[in-house]
Scaffold this motif. Structure first.
Motif, mmCIF file in Angstrom:
data_model
loop_
_atom_site.group_PDB
_atom_site.id
_atom_site.type_symbol
_atom_site.label_atom_id
_atom_site.label_comp_id
_atom_site.label_asym_id
_atom_site.label_seq_id
_atom_site.Cartn_x
_atom_site.Cartn_y
_atom_site.Cartn_z
ATOM 1 N N ARG A 34 113.250 34.400 26.839
ATOM 2 C CA ARG A 34 112.825 35.030 28.109
ATOM 3 C C ARG A 34 113.612 34.358 29.233
ATOM 4 N N LEU A 35 114.624 35.085 29.723
ATOM 5 C CA LEU A 35 115.557 34.458 30.664
ATOM 6 C C LEU A 35 114.911 34.168 32.017
ATOM 7 N N LEU A 36 114.027 35.058 32.466
ATOM 8 C CA LEU A 36 113.414 34.816 33.786
ATOM 9 C C LEU A 36 112.382 33.688 33.723
ATOM 10 N N GLU A 37 111.937 33.374 32.511
ATOM 11 C CA GLU A 37 111.011 32.236 32.341
ATOM 12 C C GLU A 37 111.794 30.942 32.089
ATOM 13 N N GLY A 38 113.110 31.058 31.878
ATOM 14 C CA GLY A 38 113.937 29.850 31.722
ATOM 15 C C GLY A 38 113.996 29.299 30.305
ATOM 16 N N ASP A 39 113.714 30.126 29.287
ATOM 17 C CA ASP A 39 113.824 29.624 27.900
ATOM 18 C C ASP A 39 115.227 29.076 27.599
ATOM 19 N N GLN A 40 116.236 29.672 28.260
ATOM 20 C CA GLN A 40 117.624 29.281 27.981
ATOM 21 C C GLN A 40 117.978 27.914 28.572
ATOM 22 N N LEU A 41 117.049 27.360 29.340
ATOM 23 C CA LEU A 41 117.329 26.079 30.011
ATOM 24 C C LEU A 41 116.545 24.931 29.378
ATOM 25 N N LYS A 42 115.831 25.239 28.290
ATOM 26 C CA LYS A 42 115.032 24.191 27.639
ATOM 27 C C LYS A 42 115.939 23.269 26.814
ATOM 28 N N PRO A 43 115.565 21.979 26.725
ATOM 29 C CA PRO A 43 116.449 21.001 26.069
ATOM 30 C C PRO A 43 116.899 21.406 24.669
ATOM 31 N N ASP A 44 115.992 21.950 23.854
ATOM 32 C CA ASP A 44 116.400 22.290 22.486
ATOM 33 C C ASP A 44 117.484 23.369 22.471
ATOM 34 N N TYR A 45 117.346 24.347 23.378
ATOM 35 C CA TYR A 45 118.364 25.403 23.423
ATOM 36 C C TYR A 45 119.677 24.870 23.999
ATOM 37 N N LEU A 46 119.567 23.998 25.003
ATOM 38 C CA LEU A 46 120.795 23.436 25.602
ATOM 39 C C LEU A 46 121.600 22.615 24.590
ATOM 40 N N LYS A 47 120.910 22.120 23.563
ATOM 41 C CA LYS A 47 121.663 21.406 22.509
ATOM 42 C C LYS A 47 122.562 22.388 21.756
ATOM 43 N N LEU A 48 122.093 23.634 21.622
ATOM 44 C CA LEU A 48 122.908 24.649 20.943
ATOM 45 C C LEU A 48 123.967 25.203 21.888
ATOM 46 N N ASN A 49 123.546 25.477 23.118
ATOM 47 C CA ASN A 49 124.438 26.116 24.078
ATOM 48 C C ASN A 49 124.303 25.400 25.417
ATOM 49 N N PRO A 50 125.183 24.418 25.659
ATOM 50 C CA PRO A 50 125.044 23.609 26.878
ATOM 51 C C PRO A 50 125.258 24.403 28.159
ATOM 52 N N ASN A 51 125.736 25.642 28.040
ATOM 53 C CA ASN A 51 125.898 26.474 29.236
ATOM 54 C C ASN A 51 124.578 27.086 29.693
ATOM 55 N N GLY A 52 123.554 27.022 28.850
ATOM 56 C CA GLY A 52 122.252 27.555 29.245
ATOM 57 C C GLY A 52 122.259 29.062 29.444
ATOM 58 N N VAL A 53 123.007 29.750 28.595
ATOM 59 C CA VAL A 53 123.040 31.216 28.649
ATOM 60 C C VAL A 53 122.958 31.762 27.219
ATOM 61 N N VAL A 54 122.605 33.022 27.109
ATOM 62 C CA VAL A 54 122.653 33.703 25.812
ATOM 63 C C VAL A 54 123.874 34.611 25.813
ATOM 64 N N PRO A 55 124.387 34.937 24.634
ATOM 65 C CA PRO A 55 123.887 34.666 23.296
ATOM 66 C C PRO A 55 124.475 33.393 22.677
ATOM 67 N N THR A 56 123.795 32.962 21.594
ATOM 68 C CA THR A 56 124.300 31.906 20.715
ATOM 69 C C THR A 56 124.090 32.387 19.284
ATOM 70 N N LEU A 57 125.114 32.224 18.477
ATOM 71 C CA LEU A 57 125.006 32.619 17.065
ATOM 72 C C LEU A 57 124.945 31.373 16.192
ATOM 73 N N ASP A 58 123.974 31.375 15.281
ATOM 74 C CA ASP A 58 123.906 30.329 14.255
ATOM 75 C C ASP A 58 124.261 31.016 12.933
ATOM 76 N N HIS A 59 125.390 30.626 12.372
ATOM 77 C CA HIS A 59 125.852 31.217 11.107
ATOM 78 C C HIS A 59 125.810 30.130 10.050
ATOM 79 N N ASP A 60 124.783 30.180 9.224
ATOM 80 C CA ASP A 60 124.610 29.136 8.198
ATOM 81 C C ASP A 60 124.743 27.738 8.787
ATOM 82 N N GLY A 61 124.205 27.541 9.992
ATOM 83 C CA GLY A 61 124.239 26.212 10.609
ATOM 84 C C GLY A 61 125.425 25.981 11.534
#
Ligand SMILES: N[C@@H](CCC(=O)N[C@@H](CS)C(=O)NCC(=O)O)C(=O)O
Length: 255
Positions: A34-61
């Motif tokens: 939920r972008l307007l709620e700021g899910d993309q800015l949470k620490p766990d997501y920022l570990k995947l995508n430090p830009n804090g935006v979607v999308p991010t693809l996880d392909h077998d890790g």
């Protein structure tokens, strides 16, 4: 191959990736942020995508970020039903189109999107809440602060619409030169998929009239909407007008 896509239903960048996954019939797990709620800015997501935006693809890790990079990656790891020309010169031309698309429509479409769809939400925030939200965005902090809680000024809106108009004209030229029906001729490529969400967004905001005098672009738009992957990509809730009730009246006033 297991794919997990962190994305948002209404995000234009996410829609590119969903379209490619669907067109290739690659099953994927969808994690909706939920972008307007700021899910993309949470620490766990920022570990995947430090830009804090979607999308991010996880392909077998393996983590792949940035929609343009992701769709090229998908065409490499799942080359069946390829959307990339085999000839290097044509491939370079497609990539040049994709750079143009990222620089022009993909960036410009944010201005009408924010002014027409998201602004009421930001206006409900206190000044302090808004500034804190803006400042937490690694990539879009300055854009948010420039927009502020009164929206982008009319001059900014006009130049964004001018840049979008120049995109439709460029598409018209590409289709004319290639013979169509797609941007590069008879085969749908990643460039078509990259630009598609900007036009869908503009239609959603009530501004599809901007390309109606360009019949080649209008036919291209009808064709991509008729592609089987379109419907699965734009499932219910993928359009802003499906979420923001204020949008229809306001958009038709601008068109
Ligand atoms: N170049 C990036 C841009 C990604 C991007 O701007 N994503 C938007 C949605 S289309 C986003 O996550 N916005 C959330 C925010 O700005 O906080 C890509 O193509 O993946």
């Amino acid at each position: 191959m297991a794919f997990k896509l962190y994305n948002a239903p209404q995000s234009t960048c996410s829609q590119r990736v969903r379209f490619v996954l669907n067109a290739k019939r690659l099953p994927f797990e969808e994690v909706k942020l939920r972008l307007l709620e700021g899910d993309q800015l949470k620490p766990d997501y920022l570990k995947l995508n430090p830009n804090g935006v979607v999308p991010t693809l996880d392909h077998d890790g393996a983590i792949v970020i940035d929609s343009t990079v992701i769709i090229e990656y998908l065409d490499e790891v799942a080359p069946d039903k390829s959307f990339t020309p085999s000839d290097p010169v044509a491939r370079a031309a497609m990539r040049a189109q994709m750079r143009f698309i990222d620089e022009m429509p993909a960036a410009s479409v944010r201005v009408p999107t924010f002014n027409l769809a998201f602004l009421p939400r930001f206006q409900k925030m206190s000044r302090d809440e808004f500034v804190a939200f803006a400042e937490s965005k690694p990539l879009r902090k300055e854009m948010m602060l420039t927009m502020g809680q009164s929206g982008f000024p009319q001059a900014e809106m006009k130049s964004a619409l001018d840049r979008l108009r120049r995109t439709y004209e460029r598409m018209d030229m590409w289709i004319a030169e290639s013979g169509g029906p797609w941007l590069m001729g008879k085969d749908l490529t990643l460039a078509d998929i990259a630009v598609m969400p900007a036009l869908v967004r503009m239609e959603d905001l009530g501004m599809a009239s901007q390309w109606q005098d360009l019949p080649r672009v209008a036919a291209w738009y009808d064709a991509i909407k008729a592609h089987p992957a379109y419907r699965t990509t734009y499932y219910l809730g993928s359009l802003l007008s499906e979420q923001f009730p204020h949008l229809r009246e306001k958009a038709s006033a601008v068109a």
